[in-house]
Design an enzyme around this catalytic site. Structure first.
Site, PDB file in Angstrom:
ATOM      1  N   ASP A   1       8.698   7.096  10.847  1.00 19.75           N
ATOM      2  CA  ASP A   1       8.359   6.651   9.494  1.00 19.75           C
ATOM      3  C   ASP A   1       8.858   7.625   8.440  1.00 19.75           C
ATOM      4  OD1 ASP A   1       6.381   8.265  10.798  1.00 19.75           O
ATOM      5  OD2 ASP A   1       5.058   8.018   9.074  1.00 19.75           O
TER       6      ASP A   1
ATOM      7  N   TRP B   1       1.247  15.575  18.698  1.00 18.72           N
ATOM      8  CA  TRP B   1       1.983  15.112  17.515  1.00 18.72           C
ATOM      9  C   TRP B   1       2.119  16.172  16.428  1.00 18.72           C
ATOM     10  CZ3 TRP B   1       0.286  14.565  12.408  1.00 18.72           C
ATOM     11  CH2 TRP B   1      -1.080  14.732  12.186  1.00 18.72           C
TER      12      TRP B   1
ATOM     13  N   TRP C   1       4.676   4.815  12.221  1.00 25.20           N
ATOM     14  CA  TRP C   1       3.512   4.516  11.386  1.00 25.20           C
ATOM     15  C   TRP C   1       3.963   3.620  10.244  1.00 25.20           C
ATOM     16  CZ3 TRP C   1      -0.802   5.711  13.729  1.00 25.20           C
ATOM     17  CH2 TRP C   1      -0.796   6.748  14.668  1.00 25.20           C
TER      18      TRP C   1
ATOM     19  N   ARG D   1      -1.660  -0.997   9.336  1.00 20.05           N
ATOM     20  CA  ARG D   1      -1.342  -0.890   7.905  1.00 20.05           C
ATOM     21  C   ARG D   1      -0.713  -2.189   7.398  1.00 20.05           C
ATOM     22  NH1 ARG D   1      -1.604   4.271  10.230  1.00 20.05           N
ATOM     23  NH2 ARG D   1      -3.134   5.452   9.006  1.00 20.05           N
TER      24      ARG D   1
ATOM     25  N   GLU E   1       2.526   2.761   6.984  1.00 18.08           N
ATOM     26  CA  GLU E   1       2.135   2.749   5.583  1.00 18.08           C
ATOM     27  C   GLU E   1       3.260   2.252   4.682  1.00 18.08           C
ATOM     28  OE1 GLU E   1      -0.354   6.166   7.324  1.00 18.08           O
ATOM     29  OE2 GLU E   1       1.604   5.255   7.644  1.00 18.08           O
TER      30      GLU E   1
ATOM     31  N   ASP F   1      -7.839  11.491  16.257  1.00 20.27           N
ATOM     32  CA  ASP F   1      -7.155  12.366  15.307  1.00 20.27           C
ATOM     33  C   ASP F   1      -7.831  12.360  13.939  1.00 20.27           C
ATOM     34  OD1 ASP F   1      -6.272   9.641  15.135  1.00 20.27           O
ATOM     35  OD2 ASP F   1      -4.712  10.276  13.744  1.00 20.27           O
ATOM     36  N   GLU F   2      -7.630  13.430  13.214  1.00 24.77           N
ATOM     37  CA  GLU F   2      -7.936  13.538  11.790  1.00 24.77           C
ATOM     38  C   GLU F   2      -9.362  13.121  11.427  1.00 24.77           C
ATOM     39  OE1 GLU F   2      -3.489  13.030   9.894  1.00 24.77           O
ATOM     40  OE2 GLU F   2      -4.644  11.203  10.216  1.00 24.77           O
TER      41      GLU F   2
END
EC number: 3.2.1.52
Length: 613
Positions: free
Chosen positions: A422, A395, A466, A157, A468, A328-329
């Protein structure tokens, strides 16, 4: 009675004795001549002592049959203590000498980390300080509870320099973390050079510049003619340098190449790898969802050819046992419409796209096995069937890790409720942008082994940062510390029935002075009030009231509703939720300790309170 040293993580056994060992110009660091690695650690200790003390502490080898000399720090890997394992140590300090023994060099390394914590905080500084450099007399026996003690840093990021990564490794090694999880690729940037695939770093490493966070805040996408100037990447030479730097500090670097989702930077570089084949730009933080495909086409043979090339070079660069493949995701809507993906599902008799993801994950596992590596994935890799030898990083709570452990798979526990660094660590009204709340106490109360699970399958745990909302090194430090200290103690120190958070918090406060000396940024959010809304129900009516909390014992909270700044002469909050007075527009709150203000004052507009919380 000698004062108990403020050591983090807390040792298995610590006994305080009378007196001190004084480090001065005559002090030597001596090591047994049977172990060249002990010599390297001796030089590391001498170098760490040189800048703050000004002493040019000599190192020398001597026969392991000779007794430890006086006026010395003596290092030996002849502990011959099975209970210490590979990372444990004993540390004995007397007025005459310091002796650190271990079975392996990494135990000596952790022993010197504890030794440094016994010295004044200025030992963390880079400038000479005139002090009595004395170490209290102690007997310590110490070894870790878990073999996996990790911190993850996301550099996709926001790219971080090689020097920043080294600093971060130094910081985590001080608290006996032994794994640095390097999140190298995602939708927002590809950070690793792959020979023969120049577009990954020419295109995938760069995005259009946007200021501010983009977790749950949408940035504008690339505009016509706008240049991608924000980003960066690590050359293979730089990666080898970081891996070697970490190795010298007994830290294993775990690389993550996040596939099949979170792959927009890869797809922007090579559009043929997605189900759509469309050209996308590296995402600057938009809410793209179905507008762009960040998921690789798992029915495309080219996908596996490219990934084999990437993972071959990753395995060459990172000698550790594991490679993390993400998993993931994955947004599966594109697979449902893709002829190639549907053809694989028909051929392999897969009933849904969850099993299609499992098919992909199992192919990646075989790929990594062929390169002599084991695979780790986020807990979504459980969906559709787990790959035979996969290790799961849990997670989304503890559930995925519990299921995997009961299936006989190794697990690393990193549930977001305790381990996501985060998230807010204090009041969202004054903390930098984040989402959710994970306080220091939350981290410290984490127990990685569920009651229903055989502890042998839990490798350990990890904190995840993380990025972001983490644009630079200083904020990465702020978000990691002191919560990283809490996780360090959870992963290293023995399990006890109830952890003493108040005692731990006092040790944390003592370590703030060490961070000051090291010029490392940290959060003091534990001093600030927390605000929440609680409903009070009377018959059919519900009234919202305001609850105030402190994170530390011994703090007193004062407040005002009249827009003036409260001090110790204002109303004191005594535990009963507050009713908002008629006409009030603002709440101001501050904490005191020992009749002095501590932490930051909160000023909250009441019209925003319900919406924000």
């Amino acid at each position: 009675m000698a004062q108990t040293p403020e050591i983090i993580p807390q040792p298995v056994s610590l006994k305080t004795n009378t007196g001190y060992f004084k480090i001065n110009a005559n002090t030597k660091v001596v090591y047994g001549n049977h172990d060249i690695n002990a010599g390297k650690i001796a030089k590391l200790l001498a170098n760490l002592l040189h800048a703050p003390t000004g002493y040019k502490t000599p190192t020398r080898a001597q026969s392991f049959k000779s007794p430890p000399p006086s006026a010395s720090v003596y290092l030996s890997t002849l502990a011959n203590e099975p209970a210490l394992g590979n990372e444990g140590y004993t540390l004995k300090v007397t007025p005459k000498q310091i002796v650190i023994k271990a079975n392996q060099p990494k135990g000596l390394f952790y022993g010197i980390q504890t030794l440094l914590q016994l010295l004044p905080p200025s030992v963390e500084g880079k400038q000479k300080t005139i002090l009595n450099w004395q170490v209290p007399a102690v007997d310590i026996t110490d070894y870790p509870r878990f073999g996996w003690r990790g911190l993850m840093l996301d550099v996709s990021r926001h790219f971080q320099t090689k020097e920043m990564v080294k600093d971060y490794i130094d910081q985590l090694a001080k608290y006996k973390f032994n794994t640095f999880h390097w999140h190298l690729t995602d939708d927002n940037g590809w950070r690793i050079q792959i020979n023969g695939m120049p577009k990954l770093t020419d295109i995938g490493a760069w995005r259009v510049p946007r200021e501010g966070p983009f977790a749950f805040v949408t940035h504008a996408d690339k505009e016509p003619g706008e240049k991608e100037t924000y980003g960066g990447y690590y050359t293979q030479e730089e990666i080898r340098e970081v891996v070697e730097y970490a190795k010298q500090r007994f830290v294993t670097v775990l690389p993550e190449i996040d596939v099949p989702a979170h792959s927009l930077a890869l797809i922007a570089s090579y559009p043929n790898l997605s189900c759509t084949g469309l050209q996308y730009n590296v995402d600057p933080g938009t809410a793209f969802a179905l507008k762009k495909s960040n998921v690789l086409c798992v029915g495309n043979d080219s996908t596996y050819i490219v990934l084999d090339k990437i993972f071959t070079q990753v395995a060459d660069l990172f000698p550790g046992e594991y490679i993390h493949m993400g998993g993931d995701e994955a947004l599966k809507a594109f697979w449902e419409k893709c002829p190639k993906c549907q053809a694989v599902m028909a051929r392999e008799k897969l009933k849904d796209t969850h099993e299609l993801q499992s098919y992909f994950v199992k192919r990646i596992e075989k790929m990594l096995h062929a390169k002599g590596r084991k695979m780790i994935g986020w807990d979504e890799i459980l969906e559709g069937g787990l790959a035979p030898d996969a290790t799961v990083m849990s997670w989304r709570g503890m559930k995925g890790g519990t299921e995997a452990a009961k299936m006989g798979h190794k697990v690393i526990m990193t549930p977001y409720q305790y381990c996501y660094l985060d998230l807010y660590q204090g009041s969202q009204f004054i903390e930098p942008h984040a989402y959710g709340l994970v306080t220091l106490r939350n981290c410290y109360e984490f127990e990685p082994v569920p009651d229903s699970v055989d502890a042998r399958y839990i490798l350990g745990g990890q904190g995840n940062l993380w990025a972001e909302s983490v644009p630079n090194q200083r904020h990465a430090e702020y978000m990691t510390w002191p919560r990283g200290m809490a996780l360090a103690e959870v992963f290293w120190s023995p399990k006890i029935a109830k952890r003493d958070f108040d005692g731990f918090a006092k040790r944390v406060e003592a370590h703030f002075k060490r961070f000051d000396a090291a010029d490392v940024k940290y959060a003091t959010s534990i001093y600030d009030p927390l605000i929440s809304i609680v409903p009070e129900i009377t018959g059919t009516d519900t009234t919202l009231k305001i609850k105030l909390e402190t994170q530390l014992a011994g703090l007193t909270t004062f407040y005002s509703f009249d827009t003036t700044n409260p001090d110790k002469y204002y109303p004191q909050y005594k535990g009963t939720p507050l009713t908002v007075p008629k006409g009030a527009t603002q709440l101001r709150v501050i904490n005191y300790r020992d009749n002095k203000p501590i932490g930051k004052q909160l000023a909250v507009k009441l019209k925003d309170l319900d919406k924000r919380l």
